[in-house]
Scaffold this motif. Structure first.
Motif, PDB file in Angstrom:
ATOM      1  N   SER A 123       0.833  -1.194   0.000  1.00 11.90           N
ATOM      2  CA  SER A 123       0.000   0.000   0.000  1.00 11.90           C
ATOM      3  C   SER A 123       0.870   1.247   0.000  1.00 11.90           C
ATOM      4  N   LEU A 124       0.595   2.158  -0.902  1.00 12.07           N
ATOM      5  CA  LEU A 124       1.335   3.411  -0.915  1.00 12.07           C
ATOM      6  C   LEU A 124       1.046   4.230   0.334  1.00 12.07           C
ATOM      7  N   GLN A 125      -0.167   4.133   0.866  1.00 10.32           N
ATOM      8  CA  GLN A 125      -0.489   4.861   2.100  1.00 10.32           C
ATOM      9  C   GLN A 125       0.327   4.334   3.280  1.00 10.32           C
ATOM     10  N   SER A 145       0.187   0.222  -9.222  1.00  7.84           N
ATOM     11  CA  SER A 145      -0.681   0.843  -8.230  1.00  7.84           C
ATOM     12  C   SER A 145      -2.113   0.843  -8.771  1.00  7.84           C
ATOM     13  N   GLU A 149      -7.375   2.657  -5.164  1.00 11.06           N
ATOM     14  CA  GLU A 149      -6.960   1.947  -3.954  1.00 11.06           C
ATOM     15  C   GLU A 149      -5.505   2.210  -3.586  1.00 11.06           C
ATOM     16  N   ARG A 150      -4.653   2.436  -4.611  1.00  8.72           N
ATOM     17  CA  ARG A 150      -3.209   2.566  -4.404  1.00  8.72           C
ATOM     18  C   ARG A 150      -2.624   1.327  -3.735  1.00  8.72           C
ATOM     19  N   SER A 151      -3.238   0.187  -4.014  1.00 10.31           N
ATOM     20  CA  SER A 151      -2.661  -1.091  -3.611  1.00 10.31           C
ATOM     21  C   SER A 151      -1.747  -1.564  -4.728  1.00 10.31           C
TER      22      SER A 151
END
Length: 261
Positions: A123-125, A145, A149-151
């Motif tokens: 995850s980028l977050q 990415s 979701e940026r998963s």
């Protein structure tokens, strides 16, 4: 009950019922109708539900919720409590694969206190939370990415994970179903989770209680593939989560150690 927990529960009740009146919410929550109206206004201002005459309805289907940033405020108080509980199960000095999702960002925040750790993130977050933190050796799994979701998903992510081994995989999940097991809405996310399960010594799954009884599009694994599951105590309340007790029993029958926090 804190204001944050009451808002969380109000949102869950509306999501599970599809529509609830102010009077029904007041009775279930044990508060005045004036308090319910104020809470509904606050949730509507965040775009989490829609006020209708005499009550409220969800603004999006229960199943998916429209991307990370649309969902990150949902049950934020509960998810932070879940994050702390999961992080406490991670041994300092271990290697961790941290899944994508709104709840696992809270796990990442609490993992800082469990350093030293080597943490690979999907995850980028979560990467942003853990970057430059003392005692955290941060690895990005790579891959594509997924928009919204940026998963991190796709062949590159799968190849990277397949070359590594982990002491613990912290897995988020879209649905936990008594018959279908662990399920996800995205084929890409499901594929990454399957590799994570295979490459980890143990897996701790985490999800808020709204995911219990949900049968998502893609099956990740049977319930028995996971050793530990962490969810919130509301899961055992049939009034707010009709499928909660049945799913909890199925998890127990499958040998999954379940923690309600």
């Amino acid at each position: 009950m804190s204001v944050g927990d009451r808002l969380d529960l109000t949102l869950r009740l509306v999501q599970n019922a599809g529509r609830l009146s102010v009077s029904e919410l007041a009775e279930r929550l044990g508060v005045s109708e004036m308090t319910v109206r104020r809470d509904l206004n606050a949730l509507e201002s965040q775009g989490l539900l829609r006020r209708v005459h005499g009550g409220a309805v969800p603004v999006r289907p229960r199943e998916e919720g429209g991307g990370f940033f649309a969902r990150r405020e949902w049950q934020a108080v509960t998810k932070d409590r879940l994050g702390a509980a999961v992080a406490a199960m991670v041994e300092p000095g271990s290697t961790v694969l941290l899944d994508a999702g709104t709840t696992t960002v809270h796990v990442a925040e609490h993992l800082v206190g469990r350093a030293p750790l080597t943490v690979a993130v999907l995850s980028l977050q979560a990467a942003s939370v853990l970057a430059d933190k003392p005692g955290i050796e941060l690895l990005l799994a790579g891959g594509r990415s997924r928009p919204g979701e940026r998963s991190l998903v796709g062949p590159l992510a799968l190849r990277t994970l397949g070359a590594l081994s982990f002491d613990c995989f912290v897995m988020s999940i879209g649905g936990v179903h008594a018959e279908r097991g662990w399920t996800e809405f995205s084929l890409d996310d499901a594929a990454v989770k399957q590799v994570g399960l295979a490459q980890a010594e143990r897996t701790v799954a985490v999800a808020d209680a709204t995911k219990l009884g949900v049968r998502a599009f893609s099956q990740v694994a049977p319930l028995s593939a996971v050793g530990t599951f962490v969810t919130d105590a509301a899961a055992k309340d049939v009034r707010t989560h009709p499928n909660g007790p049945l799913t909890l029993q199925a998890l127990k029958d499958a040998g999954v150690e379940t923690h309600l926090v």
